[in-house]
Design a protein around this motif. Structure first.
Motif, PDB file in Angstrom:
ATOM      1  N   GLY A  84       0.765  -0.904   0.342  1.00  0.00           N
ATOM      2  CA  GLY A  84      -0.104   0.271  -0.463  1.00  0.00           C
ATOM      3  C   GLY A  84       0.380   1.032   0.061  1.00  0.00           C
ATOM      4  N   HIS A  87       2.971   1.746  -3.208  1.00  0.00           N
ATOM      5  CA  HIS A  87       2.078   2.118  -4.318  1.00  0.00           C
ATOM      6  C   HIS A  87       1.560   3.411  -4.494  1.00  0.00           C
ATOM      7  CE1 HIS A  87       0.244  -2.551  -4.976  1.00  0.00           C
ATOM      8  NE2 HIS A  87       1.694  -1.433  -5.714  1.00  0.00           N
ATOM      9  N   LEU A  90       4.101   5.367  -5.278  1.00  0.00           N
ATOM     10  CA  LEU A  90       4.187   5.509  -6.932  1.00  0.00           C
ATOM     11  C   LEU A  90       2.702   6.430  -7.744  1.00  0.00           C
ATOM     12  CD1 LEU A  90       5.511   1.700  -7.149  1.00  0.00           C
ATOM     13  CD2 LEU A  90       7.095   4.026  -7.128  1.00  0.00           C
ATOM     14  N   THR A 116      -8.467  -4.927  -0.579  1.00  0.00           N
ATOM     15  CA  THR A 116      -7.979  -3.649  -1.542  1.00  0.00           C
ATOM     16  C   THR A 116      -9.000  -2.868  -1.264  1.00  0.00           C
ATOM     17  OG1 THR A 116      -9.663  -4.591  -3.736  1.00  0.00           O
ATOM     18  CG2 THR A 116      -7.337  -4.932  -3.374  1.00  0.00           C
ATOM     19  N   ALA A 119      -7.030   0.428  -1.023  1.00  0.00           N
ATOM     20  CA  ALA A 119      -5.389   0.667  -0.996  1.00  0.00           C
ATOM     21  C   ALA A 119      -5.548   1.725  -2.203  1.00  0.00           C
ATOM     22  CB  ALA A 119      -5.670  -1.060  -2.144  1.00  0.00           C
ATOM     23  N   PRO A 120      -4.761   2.398  -2.385  1.00  0.00           N
ATOM     24  CA  PRO A 120      -4.191   3.486  -2.853  1.00  0.00           C
ATOM     25  C   PRO A 120      -4.608   3.289  -4.848  1.00  0.00           C
ATOM     26  CG  PRO A 120      -2.548   3.273  -1.550  1.00  0.00           C
ATOM     27  CD  PRO A 120      -3.417   1.843  -1.571  1.00  0.00           C
ATOM     28  N   ALA A 121      -4.304   2.055  -4.791  1.00  0.00           N
ATOM     29  CA  ALA A 121      -4.009   1.907  -7.013  1.00  0.00           C
ATOM     30  C   ALA A 121      -5.866   1.996  -6.905  1.00  0.00           C
ATOM     31  CB  ALA A 121      -3.566  -0.493  -6.516  1.00  0.00           C
ATOM     32  N   LEU A 122      -6.938   1.692  -5.481  1.00  0.00           N
ATOM     33  CA  LEU A 122      -8.215   2.012  -6.406  1.00  0.00           C
ATOM     34  C   LEU A 122      -8.447   3.408  -6.856  1.00  0.00           C
ATOM     35  CD1 LEU A 122     -10.633   0.110  -5.884  1.00  0.00           C
ATOM     36  CD2 LEU A 122     -10.717   0.975  -3.757  1.00  0.00           C
ATOM     37  N   GLN A 124      -6.470   4.660  -8.982  1.00  0.00           N
ATOM     38  CA  GLN A 124      -5.679   4.294 -10.207  1.00  0.00           C
ATOM     39  C   GLN A 124      -7.022   3.990 -11.137  1.00  0.00           C
ATOM     40  OE1 GLN A 124      -1.855   2.893  -9.076  1.00  0.00           O
ATOM     41  NE2 GLN A 124      -1.192   4.229  -7.773  1.00  0.00           N
ATOM     42  N   LEU A 125      -7.086   2.625 -10.295  1.00  0.00           N
ATOM     43  CA  LEU A 125      -8.423   2.047 -11.445  1.00  0.00           C
ATOM     44  C   LEU A 125      -9.154   2.836 -11.895  1.00  0.00           C
ATOM     45  CD1 LEU A 125      -9.596  -0.628 -12.216  1.00  0.00           C
ATOM     46  CD2 LEU A 125     -10.343  -0.818 -10.473  1.00  0.00           C
TER      47      LEU A 125
END
Lengths: 211, 211
Positions: A84, A87, A90, A116, A119-122, A124-125
């Motif tokens: 986490g 990500h 990044l 998730t 999650a930070p990537a959420l 991004q998604l």
């Protein structure tokens, strides 16, 4: 072994001026002062410089590299948190609207990716979904599910090779591996496009384009 | 329908100053002059502006957008060439050494991807391999083969949804889809990392890090 900045430059193939820039930017920790104007450097400076080279070479900005190095220097307690934090370091600033964010949340729920939700990537998604929607290229629901399934298999392969025995190595692997495998996977996808399009259309298939 | 630049700005939500910048940079074709100082614009200008927004929003540089638009305006004759041209426009300058280039060539040969020997993405693969090698993160041979297999399945899904019936749509789909699906796939991989690491290590698994 203590060495001067000139020797550090020779060993790492990084110019002295560039090393000074990294010192000023806080990417590289200071050396040990041996006089008012002279500092000396250790093996850990060599290793850090190699890592900085790799991360910058992978296309990260100086501030992203700084964030990644901070994660390495102050690793969170669990593997899960490490991912986490890496990500978050990044990822760019989240820019998706509430509709796309809700859509991303519903997708991970549908896939049963319960871990998730925060999650930070959420973000991004969500941002990726928004761009795709704007361009009118939204995949069908089965296609989206299949993309998720395939990338999950990629992720399992990634996670399976994280060396959990060696602490420092695990951190470096997760952070650097996340960034460095991205261009690899994208290059593989582009090459596979060529191959898959030949199979589907034949290498000489013409486009139905009114020229 | 012919409209003035102010109306074009209103319809596309792009400021007049930005539209003028795109005109100067050659991203947007000129309007039709109706007097010495006035030009008028058509529906195709609206569509082109929407596409420029999407491509810049996906992180492409102005010169990359210019190259992508040139591909759309002068599409090559075959689907296969279209992919090559789009990838060449999107890819950065190749920077891999001869060893990595040879390694990339051997890999695609091993996978039987005969139609990728001259693909621009081969340079991207070589550059990615070089960075991974420098960082000491080279995957095992079976892992590399598995990554290739999974990304081939992703590519088959991509290529399978290219609308071959409609010419302009096919070009837009391939070019925009290549760029816009990249952040989607990477976001899915990062999310899947979270999920896969929870499964492997448990959500609370600690890192064996000497703090």
């Amino acid at each position: 072994v203590l060495v001067r900045i000139s020797e550090l430059a020779r060993r790492t193939q990084v110019p002295v001026g560039t090393i000074k820039y990294y010192l000023r930017e806080g990417l590289l920790p200071s050396g040990e002062l041996t006089s008012a104007t002279q500092a000396q450097y250790r093996q850990r400076h060599v290793e850090r410089l190699e890592l900085i080279k790799v991360l910058l070479g992978a296309g990260l900005s100086v501030s992203q590299v700084r964030a990644v190095l901070a994660t390495i220097d102050n690793p969170p307690a669990s593997v899960h948190q490490l991912l986490g934090t890496a990500h978050a370091a990044l990822g760019g600033p989240p820019s998706a609207g509430p509709a796309a964010t809700e859509q991303a949340r519903q997708l991970v729920r549908r896939w049963g990716w319960a871990d998730t939700e925060d999650a930070p990537a959420l973000d991004q998604l969500a941002a990726a979904l928004e761009a795709i929607e704007t361009a009118g290229l939204t995949p069908s629901e089965p296609a989206m599910d299949r993309y998720a399934e395939l990338m999950f298999q990629v992720a399992e392969l990634d996670v399976g090779s994280v060396p959990v025995g060696s602490p420092a190595e695990a951190v470096r692997y997760v952070v650097a591996g996340t960034v460095l495998y991205e261009p690899l996977l994208l290059a593989l996808r582009r090459l596979a496009h060529q191959q898959a399009s030949s199979r589907r259309f034949g290498a000489e298939a013409t486009l139905p384009i009114a020229r």
